[in-house]
Design a protein around this motif. Sequence first.
Motif, PDB file in Angstrom:
ATOM      1  N   UNK A   2       0.723  -1.232  -0.047  1.00 52.81           N
ATOM      2  CA  UNK A   2       0.078  -0.054  -0.069  1.00 52.81           C
ATOM      3  C   UNK A   2       0.814   1.243   0.007  1.00 52.81           C
ATOM      4  N   UNK A   3       2.227   0.875  -0.136  1.00 55.52           N
ATOM      5  CA  UNK A   3       3.020   2.182  -0.081  1.00 55.52           C
ATOM      6  C   UNK A   3       3.959   2.123  -1.180  1.00 55.52           C
ATOM      7  N   UNK A   4       5.044   2.938  -1.000  1.00 55.46           N
ATOM      8  CA  UNK A   4       6.111   2.814  -1.925  1.00 55.46           C
ATOM      9  C   UNK A   4       7.457   2.724  -1.454  1.00 55.46           C
ATOM     10  N   UNK A   5       8.010   1.737  -1.264  1.00 55.88           N
ATOM     11  CA  UNK A   5       9.306   1.204  -0.643  1.00 55.88           C
ATOM     12  C   UNK A   5      10.333   2.135  -0.952  1.00 55.88           C
ATOM     13  N   UNK A   6      10.467   2.383  -2.127  1.00 55.19           N
ATOM     14  CA  UNK A   6      11.761   3.217  -2.820  1.00 55.19           C
ATOM     15  C   UNK A   6      11.720   4.484  -1.997  1.00 55.19           C
ATOM     16  N   UNK A   7      10.372   5.204  -2.145  1.00 53.49           N
ATOM     17  CA  UNK A   7      10.231   6.614  -1.689  1.00 53.49           C
ATOM     18  C   UNK A   7      10.450   6.556   0.024  1.00 53.49           C
ATOM     19  N   UNK A   8       9.946   5.520   0.589  1.00 59.53           N
ATOM     20  CA  UNK A   8      10.109   5.527   2.051  1.00 59.53           C
ATOM     21  C   UNK A   8      11.762   5.150   2.365  1.00 59.53           C
ATOM     22  N   UNK A   9      12.366   4.494   1.549  1.00 58.67           N
ATOM     23  CA  UNK A   9      13.963   4.173   1.800  1.00 58.67           C
ATOM     24  C   UNK A   9      14.680   5.518   1.582  1.00 58.67           C
ATOM     25  N   UNK A  10      14.207   6.371   0.620  1.00 53.17           N
ATOM     26  CA  UNK A  10      15.077   7.357   0.098  1.00 53.17           C
ATOM     27  C   UNK A  10      14.598   8.525   1.377  1.00 53.17           C
ATOM     28  N   UNK A  11      13.625   8.575   1.667  1.00 58.24           N
ATOM     29  CA  UNK A  11      13.478   9.605   3.171  1.00 58.24           C
ATOM     30  C   UNK A  11      14.301   9.027   4.266  1.00 58.24           C
ATOM     31  N   UNK A  12      14.284   7.982   4.383  1.00 63.68           N
ATOM     32  CA  UNK A  12      15.015   6.980   5.642  1.00 63.68           C
ATOM     33  C   UNK A  12      16.485   7.381   5.385  1.00 63.68           C
TER      34      UNK A  12
ATOM     35  N   UNK B 255       0.813   2.683  -6.013  1.00 64.64           N
ATOM     36  CA  UNK B 255       1.338   1.944  -4.791  1.00 64.64           C
ATOM     37  C   UNK B 255       2.280   0.581  -5.155  1.00 64.64           C
ATOM     38  N   UNK B 256       2.910   0.234  -4.488  1.00 67.39           N
ATOM     39  CA  UNK B 256       3.914  -1.016  -4.979  1.00 67.39           C
ATOM     40  C   UNK B 256       3.220  -2.192  -5.215  1.00 67.39           C
ATOM     41  N   UNK B 257       1.907  -2.421  -4.627  1.00 64.07           N
ATOM     42  CA  UNK B 257       0.951  -3.605  -5.058  1.00 64.07           C
ATOM     43  C   UNK B 257       0.807  -3.562  -6.402  1.00 64.07           C
ATOM     44  N   UNK B 258       0.621  -2.512  -6.703  1.00 63.36           N
ATOM     45  CA  UNK B 258      -0.131  -2.247  -8.373  1.00 63.36           C
ATOM     46  C   UNK B 258       1.127  -2.525  -9.154  1.00 63.36           C
ATOM     47  N   UNK B 259       2.230  -1.765  -8.637  1.00 68.07           N
ATOM     48  CA  UNK B 259       3.544  -1.925  -9.507  1.00 68.07           C
ATOM     49  C   UNK B 259       3.738  -3.309  -9.985  1.00 68.07           C
ATOM     50  N   UNK B 260       3.554  -4.045  -8.750  1.00 62.84           N
ATOM     51  CA  UNK B 260       4.010  -5.427  -9.039  1.00 62.84           C
ATOM     52  C   UNK B 260       2.780  -6.055  -9.729  1.00 62.84           C
TER      53      UNK B 260
END
Length: 885
Positions: A272-282, A319-324
């Motif tokens: 339900x989110x975007x791991x890439x964007x999350x990791x970038x922020x982190x 969202x990533x689920x959809x990208x998949x």
Amino acid sequence: MSSEKNKSSFANNLEAVEVNEWIESLEAVIQNYGKDSAKIILEAVEKKAKELRVLYEPLPYSPYRNTIPTEEQGTYPGDIAIEEKITAILRWNALAMVMKSNEKYGEVGGHIASYASCAEIFEVGFNHFFKGGDNADLVFYQPHSSPGIYSRAFLEGRLTEHQLNNFRHEAKEDGLSSYCHPYLMKDFWNFPTGSMGIGPLSAIYQARFLKYLSNRSLYKSNKHVFGVFGDGEMDEELSLAGLSIASRENLDNLTFVINCNLQRLDGPVRGNGQIIQELESLFKGVGWNVIKVLWGSEWDKIFDMDTKHLLLKQFADTVDGKYQTLGARDGAYNLKNFFSKDPEVLELVSGLTDSDIDNLKRGGHDFKKLHAAFNLAINTKGKPTVILAKTKKGYGMGKAGESRMTAHQTKKLDLDALKEFRDRFKLQISDKNLESLKFYKPDEQSEEIKYLKNRRQTLGGFIPQRHVDDIKINTPDITEHSKFLFEVSDREYSTTNGLIRILGNILKHKELGPRIVPIVADEARTFGMANLFSQIGIYAPQGQLYEPEDSSSILSYKEAKNGQLLEEGINEAGALSSWVAAGTSYSNHKFPMLPFYIFYSIFGFQRVGDLIWAAADQMPRGFLVGATAGRTTLSGEGLQHQDGQSQLVASTIPNLKSYDPCFAGELAVIFDEGTRRMMKECSNEFYYLTVTNEKYHHPKINLKHKEGIIKGGYLYEDNSNQKLNVNLFGSGPMLRECLEAAKLLYNDFNIGSRVYSITSYSELAKEAREVERFNKLNPESKKKSYVERILDNLDPIVASSDYVRAYSQLIATYLNNKFIALGTDGFGRSDTRKNLRDFFEVDRNHMVVSSLFSLHQIGRLNAEVITKAIKKYKLQTNLDHPWNV
Ligand SMILES: Cc1ncc(C[n+]2csc(CCOP(=O)(O)OP(=O)(O)O)c2C)c(N)n1
């Protein structure tokens, strides 16, 4: 209208007027003066805004696109056509290896989808960046991609077909490890990464240790540390634990590549989110340089047309689920379910066919995009870099696995899928060879093999490769580092104190001293090591930028660029990772170091046990010292501090020698032996010593017992000339209880005893196990184990330690004597040592009663004597078992 109302209505109309003007100005600056100038202006505006308390929160991530614009990506230095061919072959052999292994021998597992997703990442590294040879970079490989790494070594001529056929069959000779296990493939792998999270943390501390060696002017190199990790793996707390130290200490010799295939084992990493964007922020938040590689070159033209950034908006909303799902489906599906959502976006791809859409790659499969990112990463100064590479899990596996929910566990493809795979990657493999899963190796003179070897030669040699030279370091004599133990002393002191004195002396040794790496996790004062702060300095790459509060003291807190002590803060995982980096310096850098990490013993095997297990896999050399050890010896600290199990866990690690000595002299002998064996004889073993904070007298060192101390025990005192005799075994502080129990047995019951100082139940057990095996396989043999030999009688044994009973019971199975184990099973609790030893029934009185009971059990003593003793020593009889309460 009031002025407040004026302001608010102006704010509502901003978009239309002011904002556009600002944006136009920005665009004009970029056009006339370039991006750098625009950046300067924006930073100045931001600074002013902060001063004026205009608090706004810019998004901590950038748009969903590549960080490096096409025009800055540079020209690709390699031959893409050949590299693609090589990658295709590697993919095939990796796949065949996993399938064959399972088909031939049953379900031994293996993974296809992980390597399929990161093959291009690795190939860019192998062909253009990862240095080999004496100056080899340190590369951490995503563990489930091991088949791909083996495939490469096969093409390089370093592994044989026979070995590939034995993937995951390590019980045989020539088997290939499932994952990166140096212990089982000693000349191949360097770093174990199979337990997720350990790789990222270790990589950071390896990079830091390289800086440490350099700042101390011991060893200089331009080695770079690369780590390829999974996006799912980044959820591990250990993956994140070292990120801030990496930027704080400016580790620009470190690059992470996160293989963002958006999936982990069960499903999407962030449906339900975007791991890439999350990791970038982190990563940005902790000060790393972040480079996103999301889209392949095929997208470049589309982005050029997207002047309104509508595609970016649509990416942001997906969202990533959809990208998949999009990744798993064909071009037609993508057109309908992604591009058609906005007519203007659809217009952008109107010139593309379904198959063109199908061929729009993700950035992590594009050599050019990846190369630009690697290049920027290694040239970034002052901070570590993370490359977030968007890939597809199971890339190339088609319907059998590409972006499929079950991709991770897919271990086979049917013939049709194999054909599809072959055709997609244009592999020259016949149907017959496809069916028989024949490995494919082009001729030595083929352009692929020549290219691949040439690239490695240019980069210094093949990797991964582990090569160990025996570099012997002289060690001081025991009479030198432990001189004080050869003199009689009335002083009472703890074994911790004794060991720290020895360490202090060793640090002064000309050859070995500089190679010692003392490590603490904010407990140096606890262990009486504060003098080391000023003596050897605390490592701080930026030196000391302040005058310490205690500067006038000779024990002042001294931080220094060339400081020797690693003060890790409250960070056992980091401290252990530093220890591993130092302990493997002999193999990774051919520069042996001897780490000495002292910690609260319960925060060792229990807290970072998996890191110690991974350390063992790397065959480190060094000392782990569990201080404040023993459930009853650390008296006042309570349940979460009192360790009664570390020795038991330590006994399960094959190349670890663990000891629980009672006296400083024993400790000195073990320390001396360990130092000599690891540094002078280059033995692949490491040591765990438990030391305590209980103060008592220590006898003069007695080298006559050296062999016994090292082997795990010796007869310390013999009063066995009575009609009835028992054997009292005690390790650590329990030995002193045994000595008191011996007196009571004799004075109160006329029972004789032999008191054995057990320095290591586990060492005794290991040797006895070997002897038992020998005798089993040589039935005529009458060989006796060392413990049987020093015992040489059949009187009962009461064996004690300040650990759970299972620790002393390690030897019980190898002895024929009646065996009673005393130990500290159960939760610790705060009280005095005396009360705790009574509570856990390990004190001298309980030793006496246990001794009487053992004699009763073999029919040598009446029960009344035991009752009498219980009364005499006023033992609690109504207590629940302490190990259950
Ligand atoms: C500490 C630990 N927990 C669980 C596992 C089991 N495991 C192996 S791979 C995997 C999923 C990995 O996902 P990701 O990191 O995204 O890598 P990918 O294979 O998708 O590239 C899991 C859960 C493990 N190896 N280590």
